[in-house]
Design a protein around this motif. Structure first.
Motif, mmCIF file in Angstrom:
data_model
loop_
_atom_site.group_PDB
_atom_site.id
_atom_site.type_symbol
_atom_site.label_atom_id
_atom_site.label_comp_id
_atom_site.label_asym_id
_atom_site.label_seq_id
_atom_site.Cartn_x
_atom_site.Cartn_y
_atom_site.Cartn_z
ATOM 1 N N ARG A 5 0.823 -1.196 0.000
ATOM 2 C CA ARG A 5 0.000 0.000 0.000
ATOM 3 C C ARG A 5 0.864 1.255 0.000
ATOM 4 N NH1 ARG A 5 -3.736 -2.751 4.112
ATOM 5 N NH2 ARG A 5 -5.231 -3.700 2.709
ATOM 6 N N ARG A 9 -5.023 4.276 4.700
ATOM 7 C CA ARG A 9 -6.325 3.624 4.527
ATOM 8 C C ARG A 9 -7.121 3.755 5.817
ATOM 9 N NH1 ARG A 9 -8.048 -0.148 0.752
ATOM 10 N NH2 ARG A 9 -6.132 0.353 -0.323
ATOM 11 N N ASP A 33 -13.027 -0.521 3.372
ATOM 12 C CA ASP A 33 -12.075 0.546 3.678
ATOM 13 C C ASP A 33 -11.793 1.364 2.434
ATOM 14 O OD1 ASP A 33 -10.016 -0.964 2.316
ATOM 15 O OD2 ASP A 33 -9.581 -2.002 4.177
ATOM 16 N N ARG A 40 -11.846 -1.035 -0.886
ATOM 17 C CA ARG A 40 -12.110 -2.471 -0.762
ATOM 18 C C ARG A 40 -13.597 -2.654 -0.541
ATOM 19 N NH1 ARG A 40 -11.140 -6.586 3.913
ATOM 20 N NH2 ARG A 40 -10.760 -4.684 5.082
ATOM 21 N N ARG A 42 -17.254 -5.308 -0.587
ATOM 22 C CA ARG A 42 -17.910 -6.615 -0.571
ATOM 23 C C ARG A 42 -18.901 -6.602 -1.719
ATOM 24 N NH1 ARG A 42 -22.456 -8.151 3.424
ATOM 25 N NH2 ARG A 42 -23.621 -7.735 1.557
ATOM 26 N N TRP A 73 -7.839 -6.856 -7.456
ATOM 27 C CA TRP A 73 -7.860 -8.222 -6.942
ATOM 28 C C TRP A 73 -9.292 -8.573 -6.541
ATOM 29 C CZ3 TRP A 73 -9.701 -8.679 -2.004
ATOM 30 C CH2 TRP A 73 -9.607 -7.561 -1.173
ATOM 31 N N GLN A 84 -14.829 -10.359 -1.905
ATOM 32 C CA GLN A 84 -14.191 -9.093 -1.580
ATOM 33 C C GLN A 84 -13.384 -8.709 -2.805
ATOM 34 O OE1 GLN A 84 -11.945 -8.445 1.969
ATOM 35 N NE2 GLN A 84 -13.207 -9.849 3.142
ATOM 36 N N GLY A 86 -10.711 -5.482 -4.421
ATOM 37 C CA GLY A 86 -9.963 -4.241 -4.263
ATOM 38 C C GLY A 86 -9.968 -3.488 -5.577
ATOM 39 N N GLU A 88 -8.561 -0.236 -7.659
ATOM 40 C CA GLU A 88 -7.505 0.775 -7.715
ATOM 41 C C GLU A 88 -8.015 1.926 -8.578
ATOM 42 O OE1 GLU A 88 -3.238 1.040 -9.872
ATOM 43 O OE2 GLU A 88 -3.575 -0.730 -8.634
#
Length: 110
Positions: A5, A9, A33, A40, A42, A73, A84, A86, A88
Motif C-alpha cells: 500500500r 487507509r 475501507d 475495498r 464486498r 484483486w 471481496q 480491491g 484501484e
C-alpha cells in the motif's frame, strides 16, 4: 510479505454502487475501507481482475462521488456466496477532484 500500500487507509463502512464505465449497474453493497488510491468492497457479483469500473459512494459533505478504476484483486469469501474486491482508482484527470476529496476525508478520519 512486504506491504504494497502507498496510501493511508481508513475503515469505511458505507454503501456504494458499482457500474461499468458505460454506466451499466453491476452491483451495490457496503465498502470495507478507503484510501486515495482505492477502495475495498464486498460484492455478490464476481468482478474479473483488471475490469474497468466506476464506483459511486457518499464521502465528504455527504456528496456522492463517482470515481473510475480497475479491479486490482478479487477473493471469494469462505462459506459465503460473496466476494471481496480491491479497486484501484485511475490516475487520470477525470478522478483528480474525487481523489483530492477522498484524500482529505482519509486524513480527517485516520
Amino acid at each position: 510479505m512486504e506491504e504494497q500500500r502507498h496510501f493511508k487507509r481508513v475503515v469505511f463502512r458505507e454503501p456504494y454502487q458499482l457500474s461499468t464505465c458505460k454506466g451499466e449497474l453491476v452491483g451495490a453493497s457496503v465498502a470495507f475501507d478507503l484510501s486515495a488510491g482505492g477502495i475495498r468492497l464486498r460484492t455478490e457479483e464476481f468482478l474479473p481482475k483488471n475490469s474497468q469500473v466506476a464506483v459511486s459512494f457518499r464521502c465528504k459533505d455527504n456528496r456522492i462521488l463517482t470515481i473510475n478504476g480497475r479491479v486490482a484483486w478479487v477473493q471469494k469469501v469462505p462459506h459465503c456466496d460473496s466476494y471481496q474486491a480491491g479497486l484501484e482508482f485511475d490516475d487520470g484527470e477525470q478522478n483528480f477532484y474525487s481523489r483530492a476529496e477522498i484524500r482529505e476525508f482519509v486524513n480527517e478520519h485516520g
